[in-house]
Scaffold this motif. Structure first.
Motif, PDB file in Angstrom:
ATOM      1  N   ASP A 124       0.828  -1.210   0.000  1.00  0.00           N
ATOM      2  CA  ASP A 124       0.000   0.000   0.000  1.00  0.00           C
ATOM      3  C   ASP A 124       0.859   1.255   0.000  1.00  0.00           C
ATOM      4  O   ASP A 124       0.532   2.245  -0.663  1.00  0.00           O
ATOM      5  CB  ASP A 124      -0.916   0.012   1.219  1.00  0.00           C
ATOM      6  N   PHE A 125       1.959   1.220   0.743  1.00  0.00           N
ATOM      7  CA  PHE A 125       2.846   2.381   0.814  1.00  0.00           C
ATOM      8  C   PHE A 125       3.459   2.684  -0.558  1.00  0.00           C
ATOM      9  O   PHE A 125       3.402   3.823  -1.041  1.00  0.00           O
ATOM     10  CB  PHE A 125       3.958   2.140   1.845  1.00  0.00           C
ATOM     11  N   VAL A 126       4.033   1.669  -1.191  1.00  0.00           N
ATOM     12  CA  VAL A 126       4.691   1.892  -2.485  1.00  0.00           C
ATOM     13  C   VAL A 126       3.677   2.342  -3.527  1.00  0.00           C
ATOM     14  O   VAL A 126       3.939   3.276  -4.297  1.00  0.00           O
ATOM     15  CB  VAL A 126       5.436   0.623  -2.940  1.00  0.00           C
ATOM     16  N   LEU A 169      15.043   0.744 -10.681  1.00  0.00           N
ATOM     17  CA  LEU A 169      13.713   1.273 -10.411  1.00  0.00           C
ATOM     18  C   LEU A 169      13.443   2.516 -11.258  1.00  0.00           C
ATOM     19  O   LEU A 169      12.355   2.711 -11.789  1.00  0.00           O
ATOM     20  CB  LEU A 169      13.557   1.622  -8.927  1.00  0.00           C
ATOM     21  N   ARG A 170      14.467   3.340 -11.376  1.00  0.00           N
ATOM     22  CA  ARG A 170      14.323   4.586 -12.135  1.00  0.00           C
ATOM     23  C   ARG A 170      14.269   4.325 -13.637  1.00  0.00           C
ATOM     24  O   ARG A 170      13.397   4.857 -14.335  1.00  0.00           O
ATOM     25  CB  ARG A 170      15.489   5.521 -11.813  1.00  0.00           C
ATOM     26  N   GLU A 171      15.196   3.522 -14.129  1.00  0.00           N
ATOM     27  CA  GLU A 171      15.370   3.380 -15.571  1.00  0.00           C
ATOM     28  C   GLU A 171      14.499   2.283 -16.182  1.00  0.00           C
ATOM     29  O   GLU A 171      13.926   2.469 -17.251  1.00  0.00           O
ATOM     30  CB  GLU A 171      16.847   3.106 -15.900  1.00  0.00           C
ATOM     31  N   PHE A 177      11.716  10.136 -10.286  1.00  0.00           N
ATOM     32  CA  PHE A 177      12.170  10.624  -8.989  1.00  0.00           C
ATOM     33  C   PHE A 177      11.627   9.777  -7.839  1.00  0.00           C
ATOM     34  O   PHE A 177      12.192   9.787  -6.740  1.00  0.00           O
ATOM     35  CB  PHE A 177      11.754  12.087  -8.799  1.00  0.00           C
ATOM     36  N   ARG A 178      10.545   9.032  -8.080  1.00  0.00           N
ATOM     37  CA  ARG A 178       9.955   8.204  -7.020  1.00  0.00           C
ATOM     38  C   ARG A 178      10.855   7.036  -6.636  1.00  0.00           C
ATOM     39  O   ARG A 178      10.703   6.456  -5.557  1.00  0.00           O
ATOM     40  CB  ARG A 178       8.588   7.678  -7.463  1.00  0.00           C
ATOM     41  N   THR A 181      12.702   8.030  -3.570  1.00  0.00           N
ATOM     42  CA  THR A 181      11.768   8.065  -2.439  1.00  0.00           C
ATOM     43  C   THR A 181      11.491   6.655  -1.930  1.00  0.00           C
ATOM     44  O   THR A 181      11.528   6.394  -0.721  1.00  0.00           O
ATOM     45  CB  THR A 181      10.447   8.732  -2.855  1.00  0.00           C
ATOM     46  N   VAL A 182      11.216   5.731  -2.844  1.00  0.00           N
ATOM     47  CA  VAL A 182      10.925   4.343  -2.450  1.00  0.00           C
ATOM     48  C   VAL A 182      12.117   3.719  -1.749  1.00  0.00           C
ATOM     49  O   VAL A 182      11.977   3.089  -0.687  1.00  0.00           O
ATOM     50  CB  VAL A 182      10.513   3.518  -3.687  1.00  0.00           C
ATOM     51  N   VAL A 183      13.312   3.883  -2.297  1.00  0.00           N
ATOM     52  CA  VAL A 183      14.497   3.258  -1.706  1.00  0.00           C
ATOM     53  C   VAL A 183      14.801   3.834  -0.329  1.00  0.00           C
ATOM     54  O   VAL A 183      15.029   3.081   0.642  1.00  0.00           O
ATOM     55  CB  VAL A 183      15.711   3.424  -2.652  1.00  0.00           C
ATOM     56  N   LEU A 184      14.820   5.157  -0.209  1.00  0.00           N
ATOM     57  CA  LEU A 184      15.144   5.773   1.079  1.00  0.00           C
ATOM     58  C   LEU A 184      14.101   5.435   2.145  1.00  0.00           C
ATOM     59  O   LEU A 184      14.439   5.126   3.296  1.00  0.00           O
ATOM     60  CB  LEU A 184      15.259   7.288   0.920  1.00  0.00           C
TER      61      LEU A 184
END
Length: 283
Positions: A124-126, A169-171, A177-178, A181-184
């Motif tokens: 749910d968070f992701v 995740l990005r590429e 940019f998310r 955010t997801v990783v951190l």
């Protein structure tokens, strides 16, 4: 361990309407969910350990659903049923909401008021993060990419996401940019014990202020995550909610909340149910 087809009737204390739960918000359109409205069939792929398989939910009476699963052992039954209970918010006690929201009481009593949720808080968070500053079609694409890879058909857990890494995740998943955010946020929640390695959330550690302290998480995302933990005290305000309130009620979110102070801790649920009533043509 033998892995066979299983069928279990899961009973509830309160009525739960599968269709109303699915109609509560857009989660059912995000992978790995599959919903067949004509057959009344809700399905998705789940992973337990190294095993994956489909889990299907159907309903024939308001106080129970039938859970069908394939590819899991008898020892996995309790875990599967626990996940289904979470999907349908089966452990939510609605009596206080019924008292606070008299106009929505009938809808709640017939099995509404619950929101479809993922198997774990982390899902749910992701998914909430992937709704930030983007279109719904892009959200659907990003979630589908995570389920395909690294999830291999099921929604990936926090350690799988971290192993996949920010760059991919990005590429490859196109999170933009998310991705950071997801990783951190994933690392922080794991380090703080706010989530487990499987993605379960520790509710007392996932307060509104804590969620706001995560880099990249603002009031909308924090409130939305809290709703999916059954904290209905804040409306997740985004451009869609703001435009709807202006058009439908001629006010901003603050004025809407002030005018409905009697809803108290169920403000967001009252808002959701008012919109659901309109969607169903009951308003």
């Amino acid at each position: 361990m033998a892995r066979t087809k299983q069928e279990t009737v899961l009973s509830f204390r309160w009525p739960i309407d599968l269709g109303l739960t699915i109609a509560s918000h857009g989660w059912v359109y995000l992978a790995p969910w599959r919903w067949d409205p004509d057959a009344g069939r809700l399905a998705r792929v789940e992973r337990i350990g190294s095993w994956t398989g489909p889990v299907v939910v159907t309903q024939h009476k308001p106080t129970a659903v039938t859970v069908h699963c394939d590819g899991f052992g008898a020892a996995d039954r309790s875990e599967i049923l626990g996940r289904v209970r979470r999907w349908l918010s089966a452990d939510w006690e609605p009596s206080a909401a019924i008292a606070a929201l008299p106009d929505a009481a009938e809808l709640i009593e017939r099995g509404g008021g619950r929101m479809l949720r993922g198997s774990f808080f982390y899902e749910d968070f992701v998914k909430t993060v992937l709704t930030i500053n983007t279109s719904w079609s892009a959200t659907c694409r990003m979630v589908a990419a995570l389920v395909t890879e690294p999830g291999s058909g099921a929604f990936p857990g926090p350690e799988t996401v971290l192993d996949y890494g920010e760059e991919r995740l990005r590429e490859r998943a196109k999170l933009g940019f998310r991705a950071r955010t997801v990783v951190l946020a994933t690392r922080r929640m794991l380090d703080d014990g706010a989530i487990t390695s499987s993605g379960d959330g520790t509710i007392e550690r996932l307060g509104h202020d804590y969620l706001l302290s995560l880099k990249g998480i603002g009031p909308y995302a924090a409130a939305h995550c809290r709703i999916l933990l059954h904290d209905f005290s804040r409306i997740p305000v985004d451009s869609v909610a703001t435009a709807y309130l202006r058009e439908r009620y001629g006010c901003d979110p603050a004025a809407f909340a002030a005018d409905r102070s009697s809803w108290a801790d169920y403000l967001a649920l009252g808002y959701r149910l008012a919109r659901l009533n309109e969607k169903l043509g009951l308003a």
